[in-house]
Design an enzyme around this catalytic site. Structure first.
Site, PDB file in Angstrom:
ATOM      1  N   TYR A  62       0.816  -1.222   0.000  1.00 44.88           N
ATOM      2  CA  TYR A  62       0.000   0.000   0.000  1.00 44.88           C
ATOM      3  C   TYR A  62       0.849   1.271   0.000  1.00 44.88           C
ATOM      4  O   TYR A  62       0.743   2.084  -0.926  1.00 44.88           O
ATOM      5  CB  TYR A  62      -0.993  -0.014   1.172  1.00 44.88           C
ATOM      6  CG  TYR A  62      -1.738   1.284   1.330  1.00 44.88           C
ATOM      7  CD1 TYR A  62      -2.500   1.804   0.288  1.00 44.88           C
ATOM      8  CD2 TYR A  62      -1.681   2.014   2.522  1.00 44.88           C
ATOM      9  CE1 TYR A  62      -3.185   3.005   0.421  1.00 44.88           C
ATOM     10  CE2 TYR A  62      -2.363   3.199   2.666  1.00 44.88           C
ATOM     11  CZ  TYR A  62      -3.113   3.696   1.621  1.00 44.88           C
ATOM     12  OH  TYR A  62      -3.784   4.884   1.749  1.00 44.88           O
TER      13      TYR A  62
ATOM     14  N   LYS B 216       1.641   3.925  -3.223  1.00 48.45           N
ATOM     15  CA  LYS B 216       1.299   5.344  -3.133  1.00 48.45           C
ATOM     16  C   LYS B 216       2.510   6.227  -3.415  1.00 48.45           C
ATOM     17  O   LYS B 216       2.380   7.274  -4.066  1.00 48.45           O
ATOM     18  CB  LYS B 216       0.716   5.659  -1.750  1.00 48.45           C
ATOM     19  CG  LYS B 216      -0.599   4.973  -1.459  1.00 48.45           C
ATOM     20  CD  LYS B 216      -1.699   5.368  -2.427  1.00 48.45           C
ATOM     21  CE  LYS B 216      -2.334   6.676  -2.052  1.00 48.45           C
ATOM     22  NZ  LYS B 216      -3.513   6.990  -2.895  1.00 48.45           N
TER      23      LYS B 216
END
Length: 272
Positions: free
Chosen positions: A133, A137
């Protein structure tokens, strides 16, 4: 006021942000994949970030894009990368083609910062996360910065408020991830996330990566107590005590002052 596209409109942040953008006078298109109920004044535009060809009607001639959509808390790492990196790439390409003058505002996460920090993280600090994650990003942030568009990136902390269930989930997160009760996290209320998005839409944050956080971090123990299920305390030493903490100095220098300065203030106001 701008005609803008909002992705992630049905999510924890997006569902609270959307009505505020409408109330501020923006003409809002919400990118959706299925049938959803939107507040009055917002228009659903069907499309999928995984399908580049579906994005033209959503982005054509918009003046701004607020990109919230993201995938996390799943064990399917490939899906996380597809949603967060490939989806951002597809959206950027569509904006470059059909609305090249649009302002592009992307939300990211404070989880991008390295866990072994020696103080609250600053925007200039290196970011080399290994989990899917935050790593996806960071990669998506790079695409935004290199896009040639007018952009800003908002790194969000633990966002809470207005009965969204996030704070209430903390006792379960303690069990799932083994969180230390004394660990402190930067947080922000939905009202202040909306305030920062509005600053970005006004151009105040152009070409900036900014940390969004209120005035006081809060411990896991305190969060679980506010959620009504206080965990047991501990005197064991903390590992990586600064992980999850962000320095909000830059945003304040740019004019931000939190409407909800602390979680305790939110509790007193009845807006948890």
């Amino acid at each position: 006021m701008a005609t803008l596209l909002l992705t992630g409109a049905s999510g924890l942040v997006g569902s609270r942000l959307l009505p505020r953008l409408v109330e501020a006078g923006h003409t809002v298109r919400a990118l959706v994949r299925g049938d959803v109920t939107l507040p009055a004044g917002a228009a659903a535009v069907h499309g999928d970030l995984a399908d580049p060809g579906s994005l033209r009607p959503a982005v054509k001639d918009v003046e701004a894009v607020v990109h919230l959509a993201a995938l996390f808390r799943t064990t399917d790492e490939d899906a996380v990368w597809r949603a967060n990196l490939d989806g951002t790439r597809n959206l950027l390409s569509a904006v470059q083609a059909y609305a090249p003058r649009a302002r592009f505002v992307m939300t990211s996460t404070g989880n991008v910062y390295d866990a072994d920090a020696t103080r609250p993280a600053r925007e200039s600090d290196p970011c080399s996360p290994t989990q899917a994650y935050p790593a996806s990003k960071v990669a998506a942030e790079a695409l935004v910065r290199e896009s040639g568009l007018t952009w800003s990136v908002l790194r969000l902390p633990f966002v809470y408020g207005e009965g969204d269930g996030h704070l209430a989930s903390m006792p379960g997160l303690v069990s799932r991830f083994g969180l230390h009760p004394a660990h402190t996290y930067s947080v922000a209320h939905h009202r202040d996330v909306a305030q920062v998005v509005k600053m970005a839409l006004a151009g105040t944050l152009d070409s900036r990566v900014v940390n969004v956080t209120d005035d006081a971090p809060i411990t896991v123990l305190e969060m679980t107590a506010l959620a009504g299920s206080e965990v047991e305390g501990s005197a064991e030493p903390l590992t990586d005590p600064w992980h999850g903490r962000m320095d909000g100095t830059l945003l304040r220098e740019l004019g931000f002052s939190p409407e909800v300065p602390t979680v305790q203030a939110a509790a007193r106001a009845g807006i948890l």
